[in-house]
Design a protein around this motif. Structure first.
Motif, mmCIF file in Angstrom:
data_model
loop_
_atom_site.group_PDB
_atom_site.id
_atom_site.type_symbol
_atom_site.label_atom_id
_atom_site.label_comp_id
_atom_site.label_asym_id
_atom_site.label_seq_id
_atom_site.Cartn_x
_atom_site.Cartn_y
_atom_site.Cartn_z
ATOM 1 N N ILE A 1 0.835 -1.205 0.000
ATOM 2 C CA ILE A 1 0.000 0.000 0.000
ATOM 3 C C ILE A 1 0.871 1.257 0.000
ATOM 4 O O ILE A 1 0.584 2.229 -0.694
ATOM 5 C CB ILE A 1 -0.950 0.007 1.210
ATOM 6 C CG1 ILE A 1 -1.793 -1.268 1.237
ATOM 7 C CG2 ILE A 1 -1.855 1.235 1.172
ATOM 8 C CD1 ILE A 1 -2.632 -1.500 0.004
ATOM 9 N N LEU A 2 1.946 1.220 0.772
ATOM 10 C CA LEU A 2 2.850 2.369 0.816
ATOM 11 C C LEU A 2 3.544 2.576 -0.523
ATOM 12 O O LEU A 2 3.722 3.707 -0.978
ATOM 13 C CB LEU A 2 3.882 2.180 1.925
ATOM 14 C CG LEU A 2 3.328 2.306 3.349
ATOM 15 C CD1 LEU A 2 4.320 1.764 4.358
ATOM 16 C CD2 LEU A 2 2.980 3.744 3.665
ATOM 17 N N PHE A 3 3.926 1.490 -1.165
ATOM 18 C CA PHE A 3 4.516 1.584 -2.499
ATOM 19 C C PHE A 3 3.495 2.143 -3.485
ATOM 20 O O PHE A 3 3.836 2.971 -4.338
ATOM 21 C CB PHE A 3 4.993 0.204 -2.968
ATOM 22 C CG PHE A 3 5.624 0.217 -4.330
ATOM 23 C CD1 PHE A 3 6.937 0.627 -4.513
ATOM 24 C CD2 PHE A 3 4.893 -0.170 -5.443
ATOM 25 C CE1 PHE A 3 7.518 0.650 -5.779
ATOM 26 C CE2 PHE A 3 5.461 -0.143 -6.717
ATOM 27 C CZ PHE A 3 6.776 0.266 -6.884
ATOM 28 N N SER A 4 2.230 1.723 -3.353
ATOM 29 C CA SER A 4 1.158 2.230 -4.220
ATOM 30 C C SER A 4 0.994 3.730 -4.052
ATOM 31 O O SER A 4 0.856 4.472 -5.031
ATOM 32 C CB SER A 4 -0.163 1.527 -3.883
ATOM 33 O OG SER A 4 -0.063 0.135 -4.055
ATOM 34 N N SER A 5 1.027 4.172 -2.805
ATOM 35 C CA SER A 5 0.889 5.599 -2.512
ATOM 36 C C SER A 5 2.052 6.388 -3.091
ATOM 37 O O SER A 5 1.856 7.423 -3.742
ATOM 38 C CB SER A 5 0.811 5.803 -0.998
ATOM 39 O OG SER A 5 0.762 7.177 -0.673
ATOM 40 N N ALA A 6 3.270 5.903 -2.881
ATOM 41 C CA ALA A 6 4.455 6.604 -3.372
ATOM 42 C C ALA A 6 4.459 6.698 -4.891
ATOM 43 O O ALA A 6 4.718 7.763 -5.467
ATOM 44 C CB ALA A 6 5.717 5.888 -2.883
ATOM 45 N N LEU A 7 4.141 5.606 -5.551
ATOM 46 C CA LEU A 7 4.167 5.586 -7.012
ATOM 47 C C LEU A 7 3.090 6.496 -7.604
ATOM 48 O O LEU A 7 3.332 7.201 -8.596
ATOM 49 C CB LEU A 7 3.970 4.152 -7.509
ATOM 50 C CG LEU A 7 4.357 3.864 -8.972
ATOM 51 C CD1 LEU A 7 5.785 4.294 -9.257
ATOM 52 C CD2 LEU A 7 4.169 2.381 -9.283
ATOM 53 N N SER A 8 1.913 6.523 -6.986
ATOM 54 C CA SER A 8 0.836 7.382 -7.494
ATOM 55 C C SER A 8 1.180 8.857 -7.321
ATOM 56 O O SER A 8 0.841 9.688 -8.176
ATOM 57 C CB SER A 8 -0.485 7.056 -6.784
ATOM 58 O OG SER A 8 -0.426 7.363 -5.401
ATOM 59 N N ILE A 9 1.858 9.204 -6.234
ATOM 60 C CA ILE A 9 2.281 10.590 -6.014
ATOM 61 C C ILE A 9 3.331 10.998 -7.051
ATOM 62 O O ILE A 9 3.310 12.117 -7.570
ATOM 63 C CB ILE A 9 2.833 10.775 -4.588
ATOM 64 C CG1 ILE A 9 1.694 10.644 -3.562
ATOM 65 C CG2 ILE A 9 3.499 12.144 -4.430
ATOM 66 C CD1 ILE A 9 2.155 10.650 -2.120
ATOM 67 N N ILE A 10 4.241 10.095 -7.360
ATOM 68 C CA ILE A 10 5.260 10.375 -8.380
ATOM 69 C C ILE A 10 4.618 10.608 -9.743
ATOM 70 O O ILE A 10 4.982 11.540 -10.479
ATOM 71 C CB ILE A 10 6.277 9.211 -8.456
ATOM 72 C CG1 ILE A 10 7.117 9.169 -7.178
ATOM 73 C CG2 ILE A 10 7.182 9.351 -9.679
ATOM 74 C CD1 ILE A 10 7.986 7.937 -7.046
ATOM 75 N N ILE A 11 3.622 9.779 -10.096
ATOM 76 C CA ILE A 11 2.917 9.945 -11.370
ATOM 77 C C ILE A 11 2.165 11.274 -11.393
ATOM 78 O O ILE A 11 2.150 11.983 -12.409
ATOM 79 C CB ILE A 11 1.950 8.763 -11.601
ATOM 80 C CG1 ILE A 11 2.754 7.474 -11.830
ATOM 81 C CG2 ILE A 11 1.031 9.032 -12.801
ATOM 82 C CD1 ILE A 11 1.913 6.226 -11.873
ATOM 83 N N SER A 12 1.557 11.641 -10.272
ATOM 84 C CA SER A 12 0.860 12.923 -10.165
ATOM 85 C C SER A 12 1.835 14.085 -10.337
ATOM 86 O O SER A 12 1.529 15.075 -11.015
ATOM 87 C CB SER A 12 0.152 13.021 -8.809
ATOM 88 O OG SER A 12 -0.404 14.290 -8.619
ATOM 89 N N PHE A 13 3.012 13.965 -9.738
ATOM 90 C CA PHE A 13 4.044 14.998 -9.862
ATOM 91 C C PHE A 13 4.457 15.178 -11.324
ATOM 92 O O PHE A 13 4.571 16.308 -11.812
ATOM 93 C CB PHE A 13 5.258 14.617 -9.014
ATOM 94 C CG PHE A 13 6.548 15.236 -9.465
ATOM 95 C CD1 PHE A 13 6.753 16.607 -9.347
ATOM 96 C CD2 PHE A 13 7.550 14.461 -10.021
ATOM 97 C CE1 PHE A 13 7.940 17.187 -9.773
ATOM 98 C CE2 PHE A 13 8.741 15.021 -10.445
ATOM 99 C CZ PHE A 13 8.939 16.389 -10.322
ATOM 100 N N ILE A 14 4.651 14.080 -12.038
ATOM 101 C CA ILE A 14 5.029 14.152 -13.457
ATOM 102 C C ILE A 14 3.921 14.826 -14.271
ATOM 103 O O ILE A 14 4.182 15.659 -15.149
ATOM 104 C CB ILE A 14 5.324 12.738 -14.006
ATOM 105 C CG1 ILE A 14 6.562 12.162 -13.319
ATOM 106 C CG2 ILE A 14 5.517 12.774 -15.526
ATOM 107 C CD1 ILE A 14 6.815 10.702 -13.623
ATOM 108 N N THR A 15 2.666 14.492 -13.971
ATOM 109 C CA THR A 15 1.520 15.110 -14.652
ATOM 110 C C THR A 15 1.504 16.617 -14.432
ATOM 111 O O THR A 15 1.308 17.403 -15.369
ATOM 112 C CB THR A 15 0.202 14.488 -14.148
ATOM 113 O OG1 THR A 15 0.225 13.082 -14.344
ATOM 114 C CG2 THR A 15 -0.997 15.081 -14.873
ATOM 115 N N ASP A 16 1.707 17.027 -13.185
ATOM 116 C CA ASP A 16 1.732 18.463 -12.861
ATOM 117 C C ASP A 16 2.863 19.175 -13.589
ATOM 118 O O ASP A 16 2.686 20.287 -14.112
ATOM 119 C CB ASP A 16 1.893 18.658 -11.354
ATOM 120 C CG ASP A 16 0.600 18.445 -10.598
ATOM 121 O OD1 ASP A 16 -0.461 18.723 -11.169
ATOM 122 O OD2 ASP A 16 0.649 18.001 -9.449
#
Length: 402
Positions: free
Chosen positions: A156-171
């Motif tokens: 779950i923590l890996f899922s959270s970290a990876l989704s935040i990284i993808i969001s950062f790239i989108t921004d």
């Protein structure tokens, strides 16, 4: 924001139903511990930057580039402090390892927050919405995979970290449409900005202590199972707060422009404002009446005790809803020092009340402590700023100030 909350709620439900209370308590401990160290990432930097950029929008790139290095350096310092501090905590070895891994989010989230200043200044909130939906959608996909393969808290923590990284790239990609500021830029600190940023940062540190200290204290005072019980109620309230937060970000830029005239003219919006508060209070009443059903449906029967805590924290939600507009007005009027002085004693009061109320009422005491601190905050805002608000808010026919 509605789509994001729905997706997050669904993911939250999946996690709580799939995890034991011990596993979920460990997950909350890791997230809570890392989030607490956001106080070292200069969280108050965004507000004065938005304010400066709105006043000189043509200099946005220069303003953001000149300060970005400061934010990045402090985020790295925060990560180092997390890894040093966790060595002295009496956590399980697995929890310590997960905290060390998850601490990288402090840098990624700091970068993402900085990028979003561009969207706030140009009022292009659609890109923030897109990024949030992308993050939530990828998060639930990774969470589903993690649960299917029984990866536990680390999945779950890996899922959270990876989704935040993808969001950062989108921004980052979308921000290039409006600004070419350097994400890894300079360290310029002029005196006026330094004072404002320091006050905003200290204020944010106070808030982070107030909002994040509960899980951190409980992780030391009690078991992972009880952390999970409190965490479920706390998380449901957090989802509600997400809505208030996004409204605040949308209102802040136009509010600054409106207050250039010296008044905040809301006479044409009184019915909408009253209607919004009626809806909020009605929703809180519904949650209060059906809290047992809501908690067991969203989480599981093993979290039934969370419903009583949720009912108490609903008062905190109402208080926060009432206080947010006043806080935004003070920020728009450069009154951050006054707000800081109001907030300054609250973390100490919170820690004292947490300790005392926990001894008296256990987990419920922590919730009562939160409500008490925010009640003091709201009363202080109203009493201290009564004359100021009366002079600037126009709610009656033109020419009459109330």
């Amino acid at each position: 924001q509605g789509i994001k909350i729905l997706i997050r709620f669904f993911a939250f439900s999946m996690i709580t139903k799939s995890f034991s209370t011990h596993q979920y308590g460990q997950f909350l401990t890791v997230v809570g511990f890392c989030e607490f160290f956001q106080i070292f990432t200069l969280p108050g930097l965004s507000k004065p930057l938005v304010r400066s950029a709105l006043r000189e929008i043509d200099k946005l790139d220069v303003i953001l580039s000149s300060k970005s290095g400061i934010r990045n350096l402090l985020a790295i310092i925060a990560i180092v402090l997390v890894n040093i501090s966790v060595s002295f905590m009496d956590y399980d070895h697995s929890v310590v390892t997960l905290i060390r891994f998850y601490s990288i989010i402090l840098l990624i989230d700091s970068l993402r927050t900085y990028i979003r200043i561009v969207f706030n200044c140009f009022e292009k909130f659609k890109w923030v919405s897109l990024s949030e939906i992308v993050q939530s959608a990828t998060y639930i996909i990774f969470v589903t995979i993690s649960i299917k393969y029984q990866l536990g808290a680390k999945g779950i923590l890996f899922s959270s970290a990876l989704s935040i990284i993808i969001s950062f790239i989108t921004d980052y990609i979308n921000s290039r449409k409006y600004s070419n500021f350097k994400l890894f830029g300079g360290f310029e600190m002029d005196r006026v900005f330094l004072i404002s940023a320091s006050v905003f940062t200290l204020t944010n540190i106070m808030w982070l202590i107030i909002t994040k200290i509960d899980i951190l204290m409980l992780s030391v005072l009690t078991t992972s199972e009880k952390v999970a019980i409190y965490g479920v109620a706390n998380r449901i309230i957090f989802f509600c707060m997400m809505g208030i937060s996004i409204v605040s970000k949308v209102l802040y830029p136009p509010m600054i422009r409106m207050l250039k005239s010296g008044h905040l003219d809301i006479k044409q919006h009184v019915l909408k404002i009253v209607g919004a508060y009626i809806i909020i209070f009605a929703c809180c009443l519904i949650v209060f009446l059906f809290s047992d059903l809501i908690v067991t449906t969203i989480a599981d029967k093993k979290y039934l005790m969370s419903s009583k805590i949720l009912n108490i924290l609903l008062l905190f939600l109402i208080i926060q809803t009432l206080s947010t507009p006043i806080k935004l007005i003070l920020y728009a009027l450069d009154k951050e020092k006054l707000l800081f002085l109001i907030i300054l004693p609250l973390p100490i009061i919170k820690i004292i009340l947490n300790t005392a109320f926990y001894k008296i009422a256990g987990l419920h005491g922590i919730a009562y402590s939160t409500v008490s601190v925010y009640a003091v905050y709201l009363l202080s805002l109203i009493i201290i700023n009564r004359k100021l608000l009366k002079n600037i808010i126009i709610v009656t026919p033109k020419g009459i100030n109330v």
